[in-house]
Structures are given as structure tokens and as C-alpha cells.
Scaffold this motif. Structure first.
Motif, PDB file in Angstrom:
ATOM      1  N   ALA A 347      30.713 -36.606 -43.527  1.00 42.08           N
ATOM      2  CA  ALA A 347      30.466 -37.941 -42.989  1.00 42.08           C
ATOM      3  C   ALA A 347      31.756 -38.613 -42.550  1.00 42.08           C
ATOM      4  O   ALA A 347      32.011 -39.758 -42.862  1.00 42.08           O
ATOM      5  N   GLN A 348      32.563 -37.884 -41.801  1.00 41.04           N
ATOM      6  CA  GLN A 348      33.860 -38.429 -41.424  1.00 41.04           C
ATOM      7  C   GLN A 348      33.734 -39.642 -40.499  1.00 41.04           C
ATOM      8  O   GLN A 348      34.622 -40.481 -40.444  1.00 41.04           O
ATOM      9  N   SER A 349      32.635 -39.725 -39.763  1.00 41.93           N
ATOM     10  CA  SER A 349      32.487 -40.841 -38.823  1.00 41.93           C
ATOM     11  C   SER A 349      31.852 -42.062 -39.483  1.00 41.93           C
ATOM     12  O   SER A 349      31.755 -43.120 -38.869  1.00 41.93           O
ATOM     13  N   GLU A 350      31.390 -41.934 -40.718  1.00 45.52           N
ATOM     14  CA  GLU A 350      30.725 -43.039 -41.389  1.00 45.52           C
ATOM     15  C   GLU A 350      31.749 -44.031 -41.945  1.00 45.52           C
ATOM     16  O   GLU A 350      32.759 -43.632 -42.516  1.00 45.52           O
ATOM     17  N   ARG A 351      31.448 -45.306 -41.810  1.00 47.20           N
ATOM     18  CA  ARG A 351      32.287 -46.330 -42.434  1.00 47.20           C
ATOM     19  C   ARG A 351      31.912 -46.372 -43.908  1.00 47.20           C
ATOM     20  O   ARG A 351      30.806 -46.786 -44.265  1.00 47.20           O
ATOM     21  N   ILE A 352      32.808 -45.930 -44.744  1.00 49.52           N
ATOM     22  CA  ILE A 352      32.455 -45.828 -46.150  1.00 49.52           C
ATOM     23  C   ILE A 352      32.939 -47.024 -46.969  1.00 49.52           C
ATOM     24  O   ILE A 352      32.342 -47.351 -47.990  1.00 49.52           O
ATOM     25  N   ARG A 353      34.032 -47.678 -46.520  1.00 52.13           N
ATOM     26  CA  ARG A 353      34.633 -48.708 -47.358  1.00 52.13           C
ATOM     27  C   ARG A 353      35.303 -49.769 -46.493  1.00 52.13           C
ATOM     28  O   ARG A 353      35.858 -49.455 -45.453  1.00 52.13           O
ATOM     29  N   THR A 354      35.240 -51.016 -46.933  1.00 53.46           N
ATOM     30  CA  THR A 354      35.897 -52.118 -46.225  1.00 53.46           C
ATOM     31  C   THR A 354      36.877 -52.808 -47.172  1.00 53.46           C
ATOM     32  O   THR A 354      36.529 -53.129 -48.311  1.00 53.46           O
ATOM     33  N   TYR A 355      38.083 -53.034 -46.675  1.00 52.12           N
ATOM     34  CA  TYR A 355      39.125 -53.741 -47.414  1.00 52.12           C
ATOM     35  C   TYR A 355      39.315 -55.099 -46.741  1.00 52.12           C
ATOM     36  O   TYR A 355      39.946 -55.184 -45.687  1.00 52.12           O
ATOM     37  N   ASN A 356      38.740 -56.130 -47.320  1.00 50.61           N
ATOM     38  CA  ASN A 356      38.782 -57.473 -46.738  1.00 50.61           C
ATOM     39  C   ASN A 356      39.888 -58.266 -47.432  1.00 50.61           C
ATOM     40  O   ASN A 356      39.728 -58.750 -48.551  1.00 50.61           O
ATOM     41  N   PHE A 357      41.040 -58.396 -46.750  1.00 49.42           N
ATOM     42  CA  PHE A 357      42.190 -59.053 -47.351  1.00 49.42           C
ATOM     43  C   PHE A 357      41.990 -60.557 -47.483  1.00 49.42           C
ATOM     44  O   PHE A 357      42.493 -61.177 -48.416  1.00 49.42           O
ATOM     45  N   THR A 358      41.263 -61.167 -46.545  1.00 42.39           N
ATOM     46  CA  THR A 358      41.086 -62.616 -46.602  1.00 42.39           C
ATOM     47  C   THR A 358      40.222 -63.025 -47.790  1.00 42.39           C
ATOM     48  O   THR A 358      40.371 -64.126 -48.324  1.00 42.39           O
ATOM     49  N   GLN A 359      39.318 -62.148 -48.211  1.00 45.80           N
ATOM     50  CA  GLN A 359      38.473 -62.434 -49.376  1.00 45.80           C
ATOM     51  C   GLN A 359      38.923 -61.680 -50.616  1.00 45.80           C
ATOM     52  O   GLN A 359      38.268 -61.754 -51.657  1.00 45.80           O
ATOM     53  N   ASP A 360      40.031 -60.918 -50.473  1.00 38.91           N
ATOM     54  CA  ASP A 360      40.571 -60.141 -51.593  1.00 38.91           C
ATOM     55  C   ASP A 360      39.476 -59.274 -52.231  1.00 38.91           C
ATOM     56  O   ASP A 360      39.303 -59.259 -53.452  1.00 38.91           O
ATOM     57  N   ARG A 361      38.770 -58.525 -51.373  1.00 41.98           N
ATOM     58  CA  ARG A 361      37.626 -57.751 -51.856  1.00 41.98           C
ATOM     59  C   ARG A 361      37.583 -56.377 -51.196  1.00 41.98           C
ATOM     60  O   ARG A 361      37.828 -56.246 -50.000  1.00 41.98           O
ATOM     61  N   VAL A 362      37.276 -55.359 -51.994  1.00 44.16           N
ATOM     62  CA  VAL A 362      37.039 -54.009 -51.481  1.00 44.16           C
ATOM     63  C   VAL A 362      35.571 -53.675 -51.722  1.00 44.16           C
ATOM     64  O   VAL A 362      35.078 -53.803 -52.845  1.00 44.16           O
ATOM     65  N   THR A 363      34.872 -53.260 -50.662  1.00 45.96           N
ATOM     66  CA  THR A 363      33.448 -52.944 -50.764  1.00 45.96           C
ATOM     67  C   THR A 363      33.214 -51.487 -50.384  1.00 45.96           C
ATOM     68  O   THR A 363      33.598 -51.056 -49.294  1.00 45.96           O
ATOM     69  N   ASP A 364      32.611 -50.729 -51.290  1.00 43.07           N
ATOM     70  CA  ASP A 364      32.170 -49.379 -50.957  1.00 43.07           C
ATOM     71  C   ASP A 364      30.708 -49.461 -50.555  1.00 43.07           C
ATOM     72  O   ASP A 364      29.835 -49.777 -51.374  1.00 43.07           O
ATOM     73  N   HIS A 365      30.427 -49.206 -49.273  1.00 43.31           N
ATOM     74  CA  HIS A 365      29.102 -49.455 -48.725  1.00 43.31           C
ATOM     75  C   HIS A 365      28.064 -48.449 -49.218  1.00 43.31           C
ATOM     76  O   HIS A 365      26.869 -48.738 -49.185  1.00 43.31           O
ATOM     77  N   ARG A 366      28.483 -47.287 -49.654  1.00 46.87           N
ATOM     78  CA  ARG A 366      27.526 -46.265 -50.080  1.00 46.87           C
ATOM     79  C   ARG A 366      26.855 -46.614 -51.392  1.00 46.87           C
ATOM     80  O   ARG A 366      25.706 -46.232 -51.626  1.00 46.87           O
ATOM     81  N   ILE A 367      27.556 -47.354 -52.263  1.00 52.05           N
ATOM     82  CA  ILE A 367      26.987 -47.675 -53.563  1.00 52.05           C
ATOM     83  C   ILE A 367      26.927 -49.187 -53.794  1.00 52.05           C
ATOM     84  O   ILE A 367      26.677 -49.638 -54.912  1.00 52.05           O
ATOM     85  N   SER A 368      27.175 -49.963 -52.721  1.00 49.09           N
ATOM     86  CA  SER A 368      27.141 -51.431 -52.801  1.00 49.09           C
ATOM     87  C   SER A 368      27.999 -51.931 -53.955  1.00 49.09           C
ATOM     88  O   SER A 368      27.581 -52.773 -54.757  1.00 49.09           O
ATOM     89  N   TYR A 369      29.201 -51.421 -54.020  1.00 48.92           N
ATOM     90  CA  TYR A 369      30.116 -51.751 -55.113  1.00 48.92           C
ATOM     91  C   TYR A 369      31.247 -52.619 -54.588  1.00 48.92           C
ATOM     92  O   TYR A 369      31.913 -52.255 -53.620  1.00 48.92           O
ATOM     93  N   ASP A 370      31.451 -53.779 -55.217  1.00 49.82           N
ATOM     94  CA  ASP A 370      32.533 -54.689 -54.840  1.00 49.82           C
ATOM     95  C   ASP A 370      33.591 -54.704 -55.934  1.00 49.82           C
ATOM     96  O   ASP A 370      33.271 -54.758 -57.128  1.00 49.82           O
ATOM     97  N   ALA A 371      34.843 -54.656 -55.513  1.00 52.21           N
ATOM     98  CA  ALA A 371      35.956 -54.771 -56.452  1.00 52.21           C
ATOM     99  C   ALA A 371      36.901 -55.837 -55.930  1.00 52.21           C
ATOM    100  O   ALA A 371      37.213 -55.881 -54.735  1.00 52.21           O
ATOM    101  N   ARG A 372      37.348 -56.694 -56.806  1.00 49.40           N
ATOM    102  CA  ARG A 372      38.308 -57.726 -56.435  1.00 49.40           C
ATOM    103  C   ARG A 372      39.727 -57.214 -56.630  1.00 49.40           C
ATOM    104  O   ARG A 372      39.959 -56.221 -57.314  1.00 49.40           O
TER     105      ARG A 372
END
Length: 414
Positions: A347-372
Motif C-alpha cells: 500500500a505504498q500509495s495509501e496515505r497512512i499517517r498525518t503529522y499535523n504540526f499546528t494541532q500537535d497531533r499525529v493520526t494513523d488513519h488505518r487504526i484511527s489512532y491519535d497521538a499528541r
């Protein structure tokens, strides 16, 4: 005795009723191992395995068995023994938890605050033990992938964005994150290729990572990683405008002996001057090597070493790993096409994770997991390890789910 990599018990589950209830439960929520353990169908399945273990152990004591039957039963007994032991250990811990609950209720009614506090501490300790035992049990049930213990080639490549260099900077941060994670896990991290960007970021880099269970921990890191941040300089920084960029990670398992034949006639080998391997040196000779596999168009580069011969050997090893990856992808496509959690190698073309610096949050979209705390994740230590282990636990639950769904199909004649 074996079917689809899992233990195959005698048909005993009410699988038609089970599948409907289990699937609807699993669609509603992605639970952890403890929640999966509590499901009635899982309990029945494990009871079946426990009973089978007792039957096999009893049959082994019979004098009428021939050598073949004894060998077969011993293998089966060895397979089932750790599962049966873990199952009984969890049942015992569960009984202790229930006893403590009753004790806490009684102490609370008698207003025994000091004793109640001690009992609650004991219950919390037992709860942690239960979570650990449930995770261990499902790890026993899930078949070990033959690449899990392999070293890997990890590649990072900057994507494209408009109005800024955040992709190159982000790619450098992610590469350094994995370098720090390798150090945290006591792995060896050898840079194979490093192509810096003029503005201080990174266009592309590759590293060979070896150690204990490297591929097992990194196999779900492959894919597209997205960054959202306000650039530090330029008009966008003054206007507080958020830019979005991406970079990609590829994780290639590299077994110690890769059985891929490469005909020298199929290779085109070019040499060129190194562009600065990680900032360590810039060669004045053509020591860097690029190898192109003509039948597939695959191309690899290595410029890390000062010796052209060493770079050639490393590049050829990387090429073999990438050709081997094609074999792995075909196998994964055939064996795990129904897996809900896509492997990084597929799944190299899939967006797996977002690093949102403005909200200081990392989201793994495959497991709906948020880390601050993005800085903690990018440091490549405990926070990243927690995220990766969450992915592994989720994948184990998905694998057990898939097996039980397959069991329904097999026993239903589907």
C-alpha cells in the motif's frame, strides 16, 4: 493439522450465528486484545483448542500408536501446549479479577478506605497482567510471517507541494526519526544512499537496518506520510497559512539469503560522483554507482562508501531485495487479500499517517489512532514504539478475525 497457517480444530463452533454477531461487533469498534478475548465465539474456539490439547495428550500415552502417529501427535501437542497454557493462565487471572471486584464492593460498603485503596491497586496490576496475557495469546494464534525476523531496506522519498520546501524538510525529519528508532531498539542503521536537498532538507535516502525482528516492527510503516504545517519562512509563515505535503516510505524485507537470480546481461551499471553522503564527504572520483535492471526498469543507487566496488555490491544487494519484494507482493496479494489492515509492502500509495504540526497531533488513519506531541513521535523513542505496537496489536486482531471468518466459510461449505 494445519490450515491457512492456523490450528484447525474439529468443527465445534456455531459459526453461522457467530459470524453475524462477531462481524457486526467488529465493524462497530476496533477493540484491543482484551475486548476480543471476552467475545463468546473466541471463548468457544479457545475452549475447543484446550480440549483438543487434553485429548492429544491423553492419546500420546496409548501403547497402540505407531511411529508416524506418535510423531504427528507430538507435533500437534507442541503446537497446542503454549496456547492451552496461556488460555488457562488468563482464566485464572480473570477469576482473581472477579474476586477482587467483589472484595472492592464489600470494602467500599464498609468504608474501609485504606484496604480499598490497596485492593484497587492490586486490581489495576491484575488488569495490566490480563492485557499482557491476552496480547500474548493472540500472538500465539497468529502465524509468524517468514519475513518478520529479516533485516530491511528502508527508503524515504520527498513528495511534491506548492509554495515551499516542507516535503524535503519533513522527509529528513522522518528519516532521522527511523534512525533514532533503530538506536532505541538497539538495531544497526547503515545509510546506503543519501541525496540532500539544496535548501537543507532531503530528496531521497535509503538505509539497511538489521537487528532483532526489524521487519516485524517496520512492515506497517510503508506508505505515504502527510505533513500539515506552517512554513518557518516566507509569505505563508507571515500569513499563518498551513501547507500540506507528503513523503513516502518503502520497507523492503531482506532475508539473509535472497534467492533471486540476476543475469549480468540484464544490468546497466553507471558510475557518477557522490553528491555528499549524509554530509560526510563529497567524492572527487566516480565512486557512486547506479544499477538499472533492464527487464523490470528497477533502478538503485549507492554512494555511501568511498569505494566504487563496495557501492556496487551494496547496490546489487539492494536490487536483489527489491526484485525479491515483487515475489513477496504477489504472495501477500494471494494470501492476505482480505486483510483490512494493508501491509506497507502492498500500500505504498495509501496515505497512512498525518503529522499535523499546528494541532500537535499525529493520526494513523488505518487504526484511527491519535497521538499528541509530534516532537515525541519524531524523536523515535517510546512514543513511536507505542504507536508501532498499537499497529501490531491491531493487525493481530485482524488476523484472528480473518481466520474465524474463514473458518465459518470452510465449515459452511463456502
Amino acid at each position: 493439522l494445519h490450515n491457512h497457517g492456523f490450528w484447525r480444530p474439529k468443527p465445534s463452533l456455531d459459526t453461522a450465528r457467530f459470524t453475524l454477531s462477531f462481524n457486526s461487533w467488529h465493524r462497530k469498534t476496533h477493540q484491543d486484545s482484551r475486548a476480543l478475548w471476552k467475545h463468546e465465539a473466541v471463548q468457544k474456539y479457545l475452549e475447543t483448542l484446550s480440549k483438543e490439547y487434553q485429548q492429544v495428550s491423553h492419546q500420546l500415552s496409548a501403547d497402540s500408536l505407531n511411529d508416524f502417529e506418535q510423531r504427528t501427535l507430538r507435533r500437534r501437542c507442541a503446537d497446542l501446549s503454549p496456547i492451552a497454557a496461556a488460555f488457562q493462565e488468563i482464566k485464572e487471572a480473570e477469576r482473581e479479577v472477579q474476586e477482587l471486584k467483589a472484595m472492592c464492593t464489600e470494602l467500599d460498603s464498609r468504608d474501609e478506605k485504606q484496604l480499598l485503596e490497596l485492593a484497587l491497586e492490586e486490581k489495576e496490576s491484575l488488569d495490566k497482567k490480563m492485557n499482557m496475557l491476552c496480547r500474548k495469546l493472540f500472538q500465539l494464534l497468529v502465524p509468524k510471517e517468514k519475513y518478520d525476523r529479516s533485516p530491511v531496506i528502508l527508503e524515504v522519498t520527498a513528495g511534491r507541494t506548492t509554495g515551499g520546501d516542507i516535503c524535503q524538510q519533513f522527509t529528513k525529519e522522518i528519516f532521522e526519526m527511523y534512525q533514532s528508532y533503530a538506536d532505541y531498539k538497539h538495531w544497526t542503521f547503515d545509510i546506503v544512499n543519501y541525496t540532500p536537498a539544496e535548501i537543507g532538507g532531503l530528496h531521497h535516502a535509503a538505509a539497511h537496518i538489521s537487528g532483532e525482528n526489524v521487519y516485524r516492527h517496520l512492515k506497517y510503516e510503508g506508505g505515504t506520510h502527510r505533513v500539515q504545517r506552517i512554513p518557518e519562512t516566507g509569505m505563508s509563515s507571515r500569513m499563518q497559512r498551513i501547507h500540506t505535503g507528503t513523503m513516502s516510505v518503502i520497507v523492503l524485507p531482506q532475508p539473509e539469503e535472497v534467492d533471486v537470480k540476476v543475469d549480468p546481461k540484464d544490468l546497466r551499471i553507471d558510475t557518477f560522483r557522490a553528491r555528499g553522503a549524509g554530509g560526510q564527504h563529497v567524492n572527487k572520483t566516480d565512486s557512486a554507482v547506479r544499477i538499472v535492471h533492464l527487464p523490470t526498469g528497477l533502478a538503485v543507487e549507492c554512494q555511501q562508501e568511498r569505494s566504487q566496488q563496495l557501492n556496487r555490491e551494496i547496490a546489487l544487494r539492494t536490487l536483489r531485495a527489491r526484485l525479491y519484494q515483487q515475489v513477496i507482493e504477489r504472495q501477500l496479494s494471494q494470501e492476505q487479500s482480505a486483510r483490512k489492515l494493508q501491509l506497507g509492502t502492498r500500500a505504498q500509495s495509501e496515505r497512512i499517517r498525518t503529522y499535523n504540526f499546528t494541532q500537535d497531533r499525529v493520526t494513523d488513519h488505518r487504526i484511527s489512532y491519535d497521538a499528541r506531541n509530534i516532537k515525541e513521535i519524531l524523536s523515535g523513542k517510546e512514543a513511536l514504539d507505542k504507536l508501532i505496537n498499537r499497529l501490531l496489536e491491531f493487525a493481530e486482531i485482524e488476523a484472528v478475525t480473518q481466520y474465524l471468518e474463514n473458518l465459518q466459510t470452510l465449515e459452511g461449505g463456502g
